[in-house]
Scaffold this motif. Structure first.
Motif, PDB file in Angstrom:
ATOM      1  N   LEU A  36       1.199   4.013  16.704  1.00 33.89           N
ATOM      2  CA  LEU A  36       2.381   4.617  16.926  1.00 33.89           C
ATOM      3  C   LEU A  36       2.687   5.088  15.698  1.00 33.89           C
ATOM      4  N   ILE A  37       3.132   6.387  15.110  1.00 37.28           N
ATOM      5  CA  ILE A  37       3.778   7.040  13.847  1.00 37.28           C
ATOM      6  C   ILE A  37       5.282   5.781  13.705  1.00 37.28           C
ATOM      7  N   GLU A  38       5.407   5.008  12.978  1.00 39.78           N
ATOM      8  CA  GLU A  38       6.685   4.222  12.824  1.00 39.78           C
ATOM      9  C   GLU A  38       7.744   4.555  11.880  1.00 39.78           C
ATOM     10  N   PRO A  39       7.579   5.121  10.713  1.00 42.91           N
ATOM     11  CA  PRO A  39       8.578   5.048   9.487  1.00 42.91           C
ATOM     12  C   PRO A  39       9.481   4.348   9.233  1.00 42.91           C
ATOM     13  N   ARG A  40       9.552   3.395   8.192  1.00 40.75           N
ATOM     14  CA  ARG A  40      10.205   2.194   8.053  1.00 40.75           C
ATOM     15  C   ARG A  40      11.108   2.393   6.929  1.00 40.75           C
ATOM     16  N   ALA A  41      11.977   2.269   6.853  1.00 35.80           N
ATOM     17  CA  ALA A  41      13.072   2.064   5.545  1.00 35.80           C
ATOM     18  C   ALA A  41      13.099   1.084   5.186  1.00 35.80           C
ATOM     19  N   ASP A  42      12.568   1.011   3.929  1.00 30.03           N
ATOM     20  CA  ASP A  42      12.356  -0.970   3.755  1.00 30.03           C
ATOM     21  C   ASP A  42      12.600  -0.339   1.795  1.00 30.03           C
ATOM     22  N   GLY A  43      12.930   0.481   1.764  1.00 24.56           N
ATOM     23  CA  GLY A  43      13.572   0.655   0.054  1.00 24.56           C
ATOM     24  C   GLY A  43      12.264   0.648  -1.205  1.00 24.56           C
ATOM     25  N   ARG A  44      11.500   0.958  -0.069  1.00 26.65           N
ATOM     26  CA  ARG A  44       9.376   0.601  -0.839  1.00 26.65           C
ATOM     27  C   ARG A  44       9.273   2.254  -1.437  1.00 26.65           C
ATOM     28  N   THR A  45       8.894   2.582  -2.455  1.00 23.90           N
ATOM     29  CA  THR A  45       8.316   3.688  -2.879  1.00 23.90           C
ATOM     30  C   THR A  45       6.629   3.468  -2.990  1.00 23.90           C
ATOM     31  N   VAL A  46       6.156   4.643  -3.104  1.00 25.49           N
ATOM     32  CA  VAL A  46       4.662   5.020  -3.303  1.00 25.49           C
ATOM     33  C   VAL A  46       5.167   5.379  -4.039  1.00 25.49           C
ATOM     34  N   ALA A  47       4.051   5.692  -5.510  1.00 26.39           N
ATOM     35  CA  ALA A  47       4.216   6.442  -7.056  1.00 26.39           C
ATOM     36  C   ALA A  47       2.374   6.909  -6.692  1.00 26.39           C
ATOM     37  N   LEU A  48       2.356   8.236  -5.494  1.00 25.47           N
ATOM     38  CA  LEU A  48       1.265   8.618  -5.665  1.00 25.47           C
ATOM     39  C   LEU A  48       0.260   9.054  -7.066  1.00 25.47           C
ATOM     40  N   LEU A  49      -0.928   9.426  -7.093  1.00 23.82           N
ATOM     41  CA  LEU A  49      -1.345   9.346  -9.189  1.00 23.82           C
ATOM     42  C   LEU A  49      -2.339  10.937  -8.484  1.00 23.82           C
ATOM     43  N   ASP A  50      -2.171  11.292  -9.541  1.00 26.24           N
ATOM     44  CA  ASP A  50      -2.635  12.547  -9.461  1.00 26.24           C
ATOM     45  C   ASP A  50      -4.146  12.946  -8.366  1.00 26.24           C
ATOM     46  N   GLY A  51      -5.185  12.408  -8.397  1.00 26.88           N
ATOM     47  CA  GLY A  51      -5.595  12.474  -7.570  1.00 26.88           C
ATOM     48  C   GLY A  51      -5.337  12.260  -5.825  1.00 26.88           C
ATOM     49  N   SER A  52      -4.295  11.385  -6.209  1.00 23.58           N
ATOM     50  CA  SER A  52      -3.729  11.078  -4.256  1.00 23.58           C
ATOM     51  C   SER A  52      -3.326  12.130  -3.507  1.00 23.58           C
ATOM     52  N   VAL A  53      -1.704  12.820  -5.228  1.00 23.83           N
ATOM     53  CA  VAL A  53      -1.991  14.251  -4.904  1.00 23.83           C
ATOM     54  C   VAL A  53      -2.446  15.558  -4.226  1.00 23.83           C
ATOM     55  N   ARG A  54      -4.030  15.082  -5.228  1.00 27.53           N
ATOM     56  CA  ARG A  54      -4.802  16.691  -4.750  1.00 27.53           C
ATOM     57  C   ARG A  54      -5.165  16.131  -3.257  1.00 27.53           C
ATOM     58  N   MET A  55      -5.654  15.114  -3.079  1.00 29.23           N
ATOM     59  CA  MET A  55      -5.979  14.970  -1.875  1.00 29.23           C
ATOM     60  C   MET A  55      -4.706  15.526  -0.917  1.00 29.23           C
ATOM     61  N   LEU A  56      -3.463  15.103  -1.002  1.00 35.18           N
ATOM     62  CA  LEU A  56      -2.850  15.224  -0.060  1.00 35.18           C
ATOM     63  C   LEU A  56      -1.797  17.001   0.340  1.00 35.18           C
ATOM     64  N   ARG A  57      -2.553  17.829  -0.851  1.00 33.23           N
ATOM     65  CA  ARG A  57      -2.749  19.072  -0.795  1.00 33.23           C
ATOM     66  C   ARG A  57      -3.689  19.729  -0.304  1.00 33.23           C
ATOM     67  N   ARG A  58      -4.148  19.191  -0.639  1.00 28.53           N
ATOM     68  CA  ARG A  58      -5.722  19.852   0.101  1.00 28.53           C
ATOM     69  C   ARG A  58      -5.936  19.436   2.080  1.00 28.53           C
ATOM     70  N   LEU A  59      -4.580  18.715   2.220  1.00 28.76           N
ATOM     71  CA  LEU A  59      -4.457  18.138   3.803  1.00 28.76           C
ATOM     72  C   LEU A  59      -3.575  18.920   4.395  1.00 28.76           C
ATOM     73  N   GLY A  60      -3.362  19.659   3.492  1.00 28.68           N
ATOM     74  CA  GLY A  60      -1.641  19.977   4.098  1.00 28.68           C
ATOM     75  C   GLY A  60       0.016  19.483   4.088  1.00 28.68           C
ATOM     76  N   ALA A  61      -0.140  18.980   3.413  1.00 29.25           N
ATOM     77  CA  ALA A  61       1.049  17.795   3.677  1.00 29.25           C
ATOM     78  C   ALA A  61       1.964  17.680   2.187  1.00 29.25           C
ATOM     79  N   TRP A  62       1.027  18.534   1.017  1.00 24.27           N
ATOM     80  CA  TRP A  62       2.520  18.181  -0.244  1.00 24.27           C
ATOM     81  C   TRP A  62       3.507  18.650   0.259  1.00 24.27           C
ATOM     82  N   GLU A  63       3.246  20.261   0.421  1.00 24.21           N
ATOM     83  CA  GLU A  63       4.558  21.099   0.263  1.00 24.21           C
ATOM     84  C   GLU A  63       5.560  20.843   1.137  1.00 24.21           C
ATOM     85  N   ARG A  64       5.179  19.142   2.074  1.00 19.96           N
ATOM     86  CA  ARG A  64       6.780  18.918   2.859  1.00 19.96           C
ATOM     87  C   ARG A  64       6.832  17.774   1.991  1.00 19.96           C
TER      88      ARG A  64
END
Length: 400
Positions: A36-64
């Motif tokens: 189940l996709i269940e986003p939980r708002a708990d005050g947490r963030t994630v610092a996506l480092l450069d390699g992770s951003v490249r990966m998300l861009r190739r998965l088509g998710a970064w622009e969102r």
């Protein structure tokens, strides 16, 4: 007969599981996502480092996600331990290693929602149920679903978290530990511009970190002893905001609580192997980090990218995608990276918790060396963002 069959079954619909399902689907594998996709708002963030951003861009998710993320152009470390060997603040600039930013900070719940929205636009199959069992056959694995039914796949990707049912049933041993700390997390609004600077104060109870979000907002991770963490969590918004402002030496001016709060136990987990019996572990099923140094999810996304490489290589070689050869490739690709970062985070946290003067001297001398020896400084920054050896293809500057 199983209710569904696939080449790849991904179990778990957090950020790592969603990324794994998208990555295998885009690599041409018949993939099913269980969970189940269940986003939980708990005050947490994630610092996506450069390699992770490249990966998300190739998965088509970064622009969102980009409009809801803030760049981390500068990483500033401030020794606030009161030690006799306290070094001056040290600031690292992403431009020193040719990057626009070390990474981008985004709310964790927003990341999950964004990945889920991309997944909805694909033909990837989903089963909105948990997994409660796992067994292997000669040429496949079978997942028993909560509430009945099953899924059969050539490879099962366990992204079902630090209490992974699949990992336990596969007989993979774990080592767990804890620290005498807890982390308070929340979102802040503040009067002054953060100027895309992430500031980490090193205190005697752990790091106190302010990470930029879009606008005059930042996320907070305040690591302290459990008693103080509970006390802070019981303050009203005005009292907590004032306490945070004082702890931050008012570098961002007056503050206001601008999001939910969370209280995170400081624990760690590692495994003796990353796969067994057509099962591969990714994310917190494979390793758990305290919220220090932006390592947790970034390592989880590297798990996913490395596993995709190993499985694609097996397919190209005409091998079984869930066989021992593919799992050995994956193990080799992850073992050193995770071990080194586990050791580094553990060592930094332990030196903050002691008032042993030689430990203070060593930590302070290390920061002074990094601040003044430029080649070493750049090498450490690059390795902190993304290891240069065995970089997964989804994270490379140029896709294969």
């Amino acid at each position: 007969m199983p209710d569904a069959t696939a080449e790849i079954a991904v179990v778990g619909a957090g950020a790592a599981g969603l990324a794994a399902a998208l990555a295998f689907h885009r690599a041409g594998f018949d993939t099913v996502l269980v969970g189940l996709i269940e986003p939980r708002a708990d005050g947490r963030t994630v610092a996506l480092l450069d390699g992770s951003v490249r990966m998300l861009r190739r998965l088509g998710a970064w622009e969102r996600l980009r409009d809801d993320a803030a760049p981390l152009e500068t990483m500033r470390l401030v020794d606030d331990t009161g030690s006799l060997f306290r070094p001056p603040p040290v600031a690292f600039q992403a431009s020193e290693i040719g990057l626009e930013a070390f990474g981008w900070n985004v709310e964790s719940a927003r990341l999950v929602r964004g990945l889920g929205a991309v997944l909805e636009e694909t033909e990837l199959r989903r089963i909105d149920a948990g997994a409660e069992g796992y067994s292997t056959e000669e040429d496949g694995a079978v997942i028993a679903l909560a509430g009945g039914g099953s899924v059969r796949a050539g490879l099962v990707v366990a992204a079902d978290g630090w209490r992974s049912v699949l990992r336990s049933q596969a007989g993979i041993k774990v080592r767990e530990w804890s620290y005498p700390q807890a982390a308070l997390t929340t979102i802040l609004a503040h009067d002054r511009d953060h100027r895309e600077i992430s500031t980490e104060f090193h205190t005697r109870h752990g790091p106190f970190t302010l990470v930029p979000l879009p606008g005059r907002r930042s996320s907070l991770v305040w690591v302290t002893n459990p008693v103080d963490a509970e006390r802070l969590g019981e303050l009203d918004d005005a009292g907590l905001a004032l306490t945070i402002e004082r702890q931050a030496h008012s570098i961002l001016g007056a503050m206001r609580i601008d999001g939910p709060r969370g209280l995170v136990p400081m624990t760690g987990l590692s495994v003796d192997r990353y796969g067994a019996g057509r099962l591969a572990l990714v994310g917190e099923a494979a390793h758990v980090f305290p919220p220090i140094g932006a390592q947790g999810l970034n390592l989880g996304l590297r798990d996913v990218a490395a596993l995709v490489d190993a499985v694609c290589d097996a397919r190209e070689a005409g091998e079984d995608i869930g066989g021992e050869g593919a799992l050995r490739r994956y193990q080799r690709g992850r073992d050193l990276d995770v071990r080194l970062r586990t050791t580094a985070v553990h060592a930094l946290n332990r030196t903050l918790l002691t008032d042993f003067l030689p430990a203070d001297l060593l930590r302070g001398a290390g920061l002074l060396v990094l601040d003044n020896i430029r080649p070493l400084r750049r090498m450490v920054m690059r390795e902190g963002v993304l290891p240069r050896l065995s970089t997964p293809r989804l994270m490379r500057a140029e896709a294969r």
